[in-house]
Design an enzyme around this catalytic site. Sequence first.
Site, PDB file in Angstrom:
ATOM      1  CD  GLU A  10      -5.795  -0.287   2.582  1.00  0.00           C
ATOM      2  OE1 GLU A  10      -6.464  -0.250   1.534  1.00  0.00           O
ATOM      3  OE2 GLU A  10      -5.736  -1.271   3.314  1.00  0.00           O
TER       4      GLU A  10
ATOM      5  NE  ARG B  19      -3.670  -2.459   0.174  1.00  0.00           N
ATOM      6  CZ  ARG B  19      -3.366  -3.649  -0.347  1.00  0.00           C
ATOM      7  NH1 ARG B  19      -2.247  -3.799  -1.033  1.00  0.00           N
ATOM      8  NH2 ARG B  19      -4.169  -4.677  -0.205  1.00  0.00           N
TER       9      ARG B  19
ATOM     10  CB  SER C  90      -9.619  -2.176   3.964  1.00  0.00           C
ATOM     11  OG  SER C  90     -10.220  -3.392   3.596  1.00  0.00           O
TER      12      SER C  90
END
Length: 338
Positions: free
Chosen positions: A334, A164, A238
């Site tokens: 995230e 990520r 998420s």
Amino acid sequence: MNIQQNVSLKSLNTFGIEAKAKEFVEIKSKEELVVLCTNFNLKDRNVLVLGGGSNMLLTQDVDGMVIKVSLKGISVIAENDDHLWVKAMAGEVWHDLVMWSVRNGYGGLENLSLIPGCVGASPMQNIGAYGVEIKHTFDSLEAIELDGGTIKTFSHAECKFGYRESVFKQEAKGKYIILSVTFKLSKQPNFNTTYGAIQQTLQKNGVVEPSVKAISDAVIEIRSSKLPNPKVLGNAGSFFKNPEIPNVQFASLKQQFPDIVGYPASEGYTKVAAGWMIEQCGWKGKVVGHVGSHKDQALVLVNYGGATGKEIWQLAMDIQQSVHEKFGVTITPEVNVI
């Protein structure tokens, strides 16, 4: 090109948070973006680049310029017997690109079906799901420098992909706007069905020989069963990354919590399921005021209506603290918190 003042961003972020942009402009061509970057002194402005608004949490108004990138187009720019190179403009909806590849039988993106957002954000975040990340099919991208309008091509190596992560979240953060991304897709794909519930879903659906479409259909079915539709319930997918911890630490946690979920990561590290830890801390399905952790997936924080970005951020910090207290593991967001 129309620069507007005091524009609401509520319909432009998937959390459905009310916030205003001091200045707002929607860009529909590369030429407009060149003019903007060369004539408007963007380096002296607070600039927020907006695609699908799916990976952000607005906790305040934007005291600067929001640039909505709406560049469209998907084209094949090269091919050989085994592969083809597909160039997608930054404003294309990510799932639309995946569906284009599925319809044409090209492999590489099928595991990434139904991920919200636009193509331009995909390499910034190195988006991933079910054992596949953007870096596996990424070839190159074009980006324009905010300070001066110079267009630069970034290779795979120059993007510095991580979990990520990419160069655009590190040293190049806030310096470029991505124009297009080129992917290398396979005409004879090798399928990844080992992660999550893909194999079980294929079996349930009676699929004997996997195909690009069968895997995409399975992923869509799985995601739809446990992730809320942001058009119905405000969320950004998420919220937290799955943390990577040393194998020694994971072994110790495994003794205390035998059911803890982990996957091999980089050498010497294990990736721990953040959702499992959040659920063990009692957050799954819990509602606090206007916000909460979703009943089907603890990793997804949701706006039940009328929430502010600050409320969602407070919930995230409370969850983060409780996971650290129980497991000694720090989970990090995230999403891009603004």
